[in-house]
Write a protein that holds these residues in place. Structure first.
Motif, PDB file in Angstrom:
ATOM      1  N   LYS A  34       0.835  -1.205   0.000  1.00  0.00           N
ATOM      2  CA  LYS A  34       0.000   0.000   0.000  1.00  0.00           C
ATOM      3  C   LYS A  34       0.867   1.251   0.000  1.00  0.00           C
ATOM      4  CE  LYS A  34      -3.770  -2.184   2.592  1.00  0.00           C
ATOM      5  NZ  LYS A  34      -4.627  -2.096   3.817  1.00  0.00           N
ATOM      6  N   SER A  64     -10.412   6.265   7.589  1.00  0.00           N
ATOM      7  CA  SER A  64     -10.410   4.870   8.025  1.00  0.00           C
ATOM      8  C   SER A  64     -10.192   4.699   9.522  1.00  0.00           C
ATOM      9  CB  SER A  64      -9.332   4.089   7.268  1.00  0.00           C
ATOM     10  OG  SER A  64      -8.054   4.632   7.528  1.00  0.00           O
ATOM     11  N   LYS A  67      -8.097  -3.314  13.758  1.00  0.00           N
ATOM     12  CA  LYS A  67      -8.524  -4.267  12.733  1.00  0.00           C
ATOM     13  C   LYS A  67      -7.296  -4.817  12.006  1.00  0.00           C
ATOM     14  CE  LYS A  67     -12.591  -1.363  11.826  1.00  0.00           C
ATOM     15  NZ  LYS A  67     -13.327  -0.598  10.772  1.00  0.00           N
ATOM     16  N   GLU A 120      -6.667  -4.784   9.003  1.00  0.00           N
ATOM     17  CA  GLU A 120      -6.249  -3.830   7.961  1.00  0.00           C
ATOM     18  C   GLU A 120      -5.470  -2.639   8.514  1.00  0.00           C
ATOM     19  OE1 GLU A 120      -9.332  -5.059   8.496  1.00  0.00           O
ATOM     20  OE2 GLU A 120     -10.889  -3.532   8.113  1.00  0.00           O
ATOM     21  N   ASP A 121      -5.376  -2.534   9.834  1.00  0.00           N
ATOM     22  CA  ASP A 121      -4.526  -1.505  10.447  1.00  0.00           C
ATOM     23  C   ASP A 121      -3.061  -1.947  10.495  1.00  0.00           C
ATOM     24  OD1 ASP A 121      -7.182  -0.905  12.766  1.00  0.00           O
ATOM     25  OD2 ASP A 121      -6.619   0.367  11.063  1.00  0.00           O
TER      26      ASP A 121
END
Length: 123
Positions: free
Chosen positions: A43, A62, A86, A88-89
């Motif tokens: 990312k 987010s 989460k 995704e963190d």
């Protein structure tokens, strides 16, 4: 020059919390803006939160409602309280500082960067 040293990263289960700290030393300024960025696997680097000396604050969409940025101007330290984490963190979190830049989420505006601290959230 400004030196930034992050601490507080680690491994946590989803739903858990972590608190990151970043201590600034060297030449600091009343106009200094401090921020947390992160870069996850594959990312781009994104601004998680930023705070000015006068305590104006920005949060990335987010993390709104889950993360809280704060600072202790007397100790030249900025904190990032991360709740309800989460998977995704998961990312390397970087502390950044800039002078005379106002409240900005643009990485290129920040002249000083820490080495980064890994945050891993398991599902």
């Amino acid at each position: 020059q400004v030196q930034l040293v992050e601490s507080g990263g680690g491994l946590v289960q989803a739903g858990g919390s972590l608190r990151l700290s970043c201590a600034a030393s060297g030449r600091t300024s009343t106009y200094e803006t401090m921020a947390w960025f992160r870069q996850g696997p594959g990312k781009e680097r994104e601004c998680v939160a930023a705070i000015t000396w006068g305590l104006s604050i920005y949060y990335g969409d987010s993390v709104k409602g889950r993360f809280t940025i704060s600072r202790d101007n007397a100790k030249n330290t900025v904190f990032l309280q991360m709740n309800s984490l989460k998977p995704e963190d998961t990312a390397v979190y970087y502390c950044a500082a800039g002078i005379h830049i106002g409240l900005t989420r643009v990485a290129e505006d920040y002249a000083y960067w820490g080495q980064g601290t890994q945050v891993t959230v398991s599902s």
